[in-house]
Write an enzyme that holds these catalytic residues in place. Structure first.
Site, PDB file in Angstrom:
ATOM      1  N   ARG A 106      -0.774 -40.767  64.067  1.00  0.00           N
ATOM      2  CA  ARG A 106      -1.726 -39.937  63.483  1.00  0.00           C
ATOM      3  C   ARG A 106      -1.470 -39.681  62.105  1.00  0.00           C
ATOM      4  NH1 ARG A 106      -2.977 -33.879  65.785  1.00  0.00           N
ATOM      5  NH2 ARG A 106      -0.942 -33.701  64.671  1.00  0.00           N
ATOM      6  N   LYS A 200      -5.051 -34.734  58.674  1.00  0.00           N
ATOM      7  CA  LYS A 200      -4.264 -33.682  58.592  1.00  0.00           C
ATOM      8  C   LYS A 200      -3.389 -33.556  57.162  1.00  0.00           C
ATOM      9  CE  LYS A 200      -0.581 -31.416  61.502  1.00  0.00           C
ATOM     10  NZ  LYS A 200      -1.569 -30.371  61.931  1.00  0.00           N
ATOM     11  N   GLU A 233     -12.708 -25.592  66.142  1.00  0.00           N
ATOM     12  CA  GLU A 233     -11.190 -25.767  66.624  1.00  0.00           C
ATOM     13  C   GLU A 233     -10.721 -24.152  65.997  1.00  0.00           C
ATOM     14  OE1 GLU A 233      -8.953 -28.709  64.344  1.00  0.00           O
ATOM     15  OE2 GLU A 233     -10.413 -28.395  62.681  1.00  0.00           O
TER      16      GLU A 233
END
Length: 352
Positions: A106, A200, A233
């Site tokens: 990721r 991210k 989220e």
């Protein structure tokens, strides 16, 4: 106009060691040497105290740093002054790195979206992280790492940054299950657009403000709702719900970060379906109204791994107590973390 020029009778060494005053009589110390500066940096760290950051890696210096006073990055790094960087985290538990490979994959996907090219191939990044964890002598905590466009200048474009930078730090901390529930609120802070939410990156100001907003209202953290009214989220965690008919539902990952721990939970949770404790496990779009009718609710994140939620906007979730299925899911993840090396865990030579 303030006169910033030194007087002609001052010697260079006197100028370096003196304390300069301002119109407000604030005196700013000028460090005369690197050794004096290092001594000042060391004042923060008592030699007797346990180091919260036992080791750091920096590609700028090309090695592992064990002195916390020296764990620094250049001020002209593009990640510092422009936020042009990405990061990820892996848990260290009992001599193992949990799901390092999933997090590293990721990490590199985020770097690609941010148009940052790693200074090393994936295998080298992985080797550095393993060696760093070994050098830290840390048995329990987290491993956090960053890719930056690198140092070079203070311009907006990274074209003047000759080489990207890789940093990593081991954080000595307690990692444990959470048995107590927390309260959350619906955030009024605008959430990130899908491009940035699914990457991210280090631009966490919306996340910070959403947590501060929750704390101002006596809550632990918050929940973001997207423009269409669907649950998104938490500020740095995924969220999940258990319905009246015992369905485990996580919001779709289209517009939010694809949590490694959340995805692992989706792989493990069918065990509870086989046992007849859950009816089904899925990702789906969920409205606020549907979500608030849930009987159980939880945050999911690497260091939690599950945190029960018992109230949302002052409204109890279910009976307002920690749900037994939430704890059953927590047990599944925790057992996966502590069971021993398998395809999900990376063995680091155990530190006695």
């Amino acid at each position: 106009m303030a006169n910033c020029s030194p007087s002609s009778d001052q010697k260079p060494d006197e100028m370096a060691s003196m304390e300069h005053g301002s119109e407000n009589d604030v005196k700013v110390h000028v460090f005369s040497s690197s050794s004096e500066l290092i001594g000042k940096l060391h004042e923060k760290w008592s030699p007797e105290q346990k180091k919260p950051y036992p080791a750091m890696y920096s590609s700028v210096v090309g090695g592992i740093i064990l002195d916390p006073a020296m764990m620094v990055i250049p001020i002209d790094d593009h990640m510092v002054h422009r936020g042009h960087g990405v990061f990820d985290t892996a848990v260290i538990l009992d001599g193992y790195l949990y799901e390092l490979d999933a997090h590293l994959d990721r990490f590199l996907r985020s770097a690609s979206k941010a148009r940052i090219t790693s200074p090393f191939p994936r295998s080298t990044l992985r080797s550095i992280l393993v060696q760093l964890t070994m050098a830290s002598q840390c048995k329990e905590g987290t491993l956090r790492y960053w890719l930056s466009a690198g140092p070079g200048n203070f311009l907006l474009s990274p074209s003047g940054c000759p080489k990207s930078a890789f940093y990593a730090v081991v954080i000595d901390d307690v990692v444990s299950q959470h048995n107590d529930g927390v309260k959350v609120i619906t955030s009024t802070i605008p959430m990130k657009s899908p491009l940035f939410a699914t990457m991210k990156n280090v631009n966490y100001l919306p996340n910070v403000l959403s947590v501060m907003e929750a704390e101002d209202k006596g809550a632990f953290a918050s929940i973001w709702v997207d423009e269409e009214g669907f649950i998104a989220e938490g500020p740095n965690v995924n969220v999940a719900f258990i319905t009246d008919d015992k369905e485990l539902i996580l919001p779709s990952f289209d517009k939010i970060l694809s949590g490694c721990t959340a995805k692992r939970l989706l792989e493990l949770a069918p065990k509870l379906v086989e046992q007849g404790r859950l009816k089904s496990v899925k990702t789906a779009d969920l409205t606020v109204e549907e979500a608030k009718r849930s009987t159980e609710m939880m945050y999911i994140g690497s260091t939690l791994p599950i945190l029960p939620i018992i109230a949302w906007d002052e409204q109890p979730i279910g009976d307002g107590k920690v749900g037994y299925l939430t704890m059953a899911l927590s047990d599944l993840l925790w057992h996966d973390m502590v069971a021993g090396p398998d395809t999900q865990r990376l063995c680091v030579p155990y530190i006695n």
